[in-house]
Design an enzyme around this catalytic site. Structure first.
Site, PDB file in Angstrom:
ATOM      1  N   VAL A 180       1.130  -1.051  -0.043  1.00  0.00           N
ATOM      2  CA  VAL A 180      -0.109  -0.041   0.150  1.00  0.00           C
ATOM      3  C   VAL A 180       0.743   1.818   0.298  1.00  0.00           C
ATOM      4  O   VAL A 180       0.730   2.156  -1.110  1.00  0.00           O
ATOM      5  CB  VAL A 180      -0.709   0.362   0.831  1.00  0.00           C
ATOM      6  CG1 VAL A 180      -1.974   1.187   1.340  1.00  0.00           C
ATOM      7  CG2 VAL A 180      -1.890  -0.793   1.707  1.00  0.00           C
ATOM      8  N   LYS A 213     -13.262  -5.198  11.275  1.00  0.00           N
ATOM      9  CA  LYS A 213     -14.046  -4.039  10.077  1.00  0.00           C
ATOM     10  C   LYS A 213     -15.322  -3.614  11.094  1.00  0.00           C
ATOM     11  O   LYS A 213     -15.926  -2.613  11.236  1.00  0.00           O
ATOM     12  CB  LYS A 213     -13.808  -4.595   8.718  1.00  0.00           C
ATOM     13  CG  LYS A 213     -12.374  -4.642   8.551  1.00  0.00           C
ATOM     14  CD  LYS A 213     -12.912  -5.910   7.170  1.00  0.00           C
ATOM     15  CE  LYS A 213     -11.002  -5.873   6.634  1.00  0.00           C
ATOM     16  NZ  LYS A 213     -11.316  -6.666   5.533  1.00  0.00           N
TER      17      LYS A 213
END
Lengths: 459, 459
Positions: free
Chosen positions: B35, B227
């Site tokens: 990332v 999440k």
């Protein structure tokens, strides 16, 4: 910093007590139809939550609508009533002008201009106004340093404007497409599920209030085109070109097409598609075959869906209510909240993602150069050699076929007719039109050939 | 107003020339994995577009990573290298600290605290950090008046945080659920499409890099739980409760379950579900049967999807890439852009939608009280009366059945065994557990009964 943040209201760390001490964001609403009435109800009933979330109270102080006497089931006590939109925009003591009148010209247009000229933030759900005057209005807003928000103008409750304008910053978008008209999607869904004709489904849609008495604007694709024009500008940074869109409605989609599509593993949807090509930007609205197993093929009824293909994020698909008082009011409220959280004169989000002055001229890609797969349905006389002739005309135009089906003596056609259904591999619009023209010259064609473009999600 | 807007950079109306005169937003990145490297590449290659869209240049001025020598295929000339994340957070001359290290404790945690304490904006993709320290960090950010953005922490490229935090302002959310782990969805998709076993699909996922060498964290549901905990707080305004989530992984899902589901018109997905109930908030992660014709059922492979049900907007579903260097970097970049467009010290968007101090204690709904439909697969001895007995045990617990199927001598079970598959109408977890327990006492049960919950989209 402390002073800086206090001046315009308080910061989230402050307690509710302090929140209410902050200056309220004063709203003026023009238009109290379904959306306007929902908005009033929501803002009034959720005052506390809104104040906490936005960091300041949100207060409706002025409204105007056509008929003052009409009972809308909302309480307007303490809210100043104005004689008209322009009057409200010019005179009311407000921070935000909310335009829910509709129409690209007339009162809506004049009032929004008046509001922006006065340095007021504007929130609108008016797709036609943006499609025809969006760039000009954006320029005024950016010069005045105010926000012009319009999440509700495209795909109702789906936050596609915010996604394009904020979330996808830095992405290069290659294609954006979607189901943006609930009326058409409802009709196509009913036709497939109930095996009803287009006319019958339209009548039912009208009975249920999903379609207008005069449905032309929806079923001919104009409504989708307005929304597409706005998305195209957000996606590609060109000036809005609402009249440069290839348009084909759903009135010619027959139950035979829908059945044939299903047999071949496709479903028919009215899509608005904007695509970056070598020759420019393609904008088109037409009945489209999408693979049965694609996510967008499952979007039924009045629901909308928008897919965005970009080089960094990849494919993003959003599905949600495309219309309705509450869903639309929800987007309007989100736009108002963004203004409440910002500070006057500090607008940094260009209205269309790129500063209005930096928007490029629209470079139109000709429809003839469109590339893709095609579904072609021909009704022909039951003669020897016809099938071979059709295949030959295709080959002559360098169209390679994914499948070609001949159906004799079926429910599809009277016994002296045959139906030939072709699905092509990727080819050009130009080749297809030429091939169909040459087939027409052969003299064995019965009625009009049906041509439906195929659109596939990115692999 | 003019002065106000100039001071922090220019407004969109200004020309590119002026844009570049505005102060650059200085970025420091900790962590240069997939990332981080993508982010550096994107910011460097799109400097001009970013400057125009954000109203000011975005510049990477400092980085740190474990191994300085490693070739990441990115150009770090002119970027200051720091010995560690905390060092960078404390000393670098930056406006935004981007944390791409991962892990709820250690360097990531310490560095983010140091950055916030210094009054820097923070962007992080670290779900574990937020799941365990999110509220505390949000409070610091809100006290300092800086932004703590984390779009990339949940569902990769899908802008679900922004939708919850901004677009849905004013909505009361009733349920949020989704496919938030690509590894699990890939495995379940392969099992169904190829008829492969869980073990084989897991091996393939590992070979393709879709699953870790130690896949427990994904396949047991922990990743989804982290999440979900974050989304629950954004949706319901409660303090994060990452350890109060009912957890069931996909390791026990068999090909028989998947086949039976398909026969009954369902597909099995690992869902994270958070729901407002009378007894509190339900948070659960488990294999779930969703109707075959629902949109979310079509979400295949490593793709993620999140559905939000709210009272004003209705149902919103977003589908997109849940992982991957670019998709995640895209969300990080969107977060950075939001900061570039705002001004230091004027953060008005509470980190979790509600001010951290106003977040309510988590009121947990007990799993026993969960209401819904259930799929139950029993392998039983081939004896007379077994079928009747099973039906009776259900009735005794007031469970009404949508369908009950008995399969003898099939591939599903050896010839002296039978498979009984039940689908219940809405009932409670408690009733189902009691019914299954009493069936267990009957002595005709072979092996463990399989129980899978059914989740339906709002009608």
């Amino acid at each position: 910093m402390l002073r800086g943040s206090r001046s315009g209201g308080c910061r989230p760390k402050d307690t509710d007590q302090e929140f209410f001490m902050a200056d309220a964001l004063k709203i003026g609403i023009a238009g109290l139809g379904t959306v306007g009435a929902s908005l009033v109800r929501i803002i009034q009933s959720r005052a506390n939550e809104l104040a906490v979330t936005c960091g300041r109270p949100v207060k409706i102080v002025a409204v105007t609508a056509r008929d003052r006497m009409r009972d809308r089931g909302i309480d307007l006590t303490g809210i100043e009533w104005y004689g008209g939109p322009v009057d409200l925009a010019q005179k009311a003591d407000i921070d935000v002008f909310v335009e829910l009148i509709g129409g690209s010209e007339g009162a809506a247009n004049a009032a929004v201009r008046a509001a922006l000229a006065r340095g007021l933030h504007v929130v609108t759900a008016n797709k036609a106004l943006l499609a025809y005057h969006g760039v000009e209005l954006a320029q005024i807003a950016e010069e005045k340093g105010v926000l012009l928000n319009f999440e509700a103008a495209v795909a109702g409750g789906i936050p596609v404007i915010k996604a394009l304008r904020e979330s996808l910053t830095g992405n290069t978008i290659s294609r954006i497409y979607g189901i943006m008209n609930g009326t058409c999607n409802y009709i196509l869904t009913r036709m497939e599920k109930e095996g009803l004709s287009f006319a019958d489904c339209l009548k039912e849609a009208q009975r249920l209030g999903y379609a207008e008495a005069d449905p032309a604007f929806d079923i001919e694709g104009n409504d989708t085109a307005h929304k597409l024009a706005i998305l195209t500008t957000l996606a590609f940074g060109n000036r809005i070109a609402a009249d440069d869109i290839y348009l084909e409605g759903i009135t010619n989609v027959s139950i035979e097409d829908i059945r044939a599509a299903a047999d071949l593993g496709y479903r028919i949807k009215l899509l608005g598609v904007a695509q970056r090509t070598e020759s420019g930007i393609e904008q088109r609205v037409h009945p489209t075959m999408v693979p049965l197993d694609s996510v967008i093929a499952q979007v039924d009824g009045v629901t909308n869906a928008v897919a965005i293909e970009s080089d960094i994020l990849g494919e993003l698909l959003m599905v949600g209510p495309g219309a309705g008082g509450n869903a639309t009011a929800s987007s309007v409220l989100g736009d108002i909240a963004d203004i409440a959280k910002s500070r006057p004169g500090e607008q940094r989000v260009p209205v269309f993602g790129h500063p209005a002055k930096a928007l490029e001229p629209y470079r139109k890609a000709q429809m003839q150069s469109h590339e893709g797969g095609y579904f072609i349905r021909l009704t022909v006389l039951d003669r020897t050699g016809v099938f071979a002739s059709v295949a030959t005309r295709m080959a002559e135009n360098h169209i390679s076929l994914e499948s070609i089906v001949q159906r004799s003596k079926q429910h599809l056609s009277p016994s002296d007719h045959q139906t030939i259904i072709l699905v092509t591999h990727a080819t050009t619009e130009d080749s297809v039109r030429k091939a169909v023209a040459s087939i027409r010259n052969e003299g064995y064609l019965v009625g009009e050939p049906q041509v439906i473009r195929i659109e596939r999600p990115k692999e």
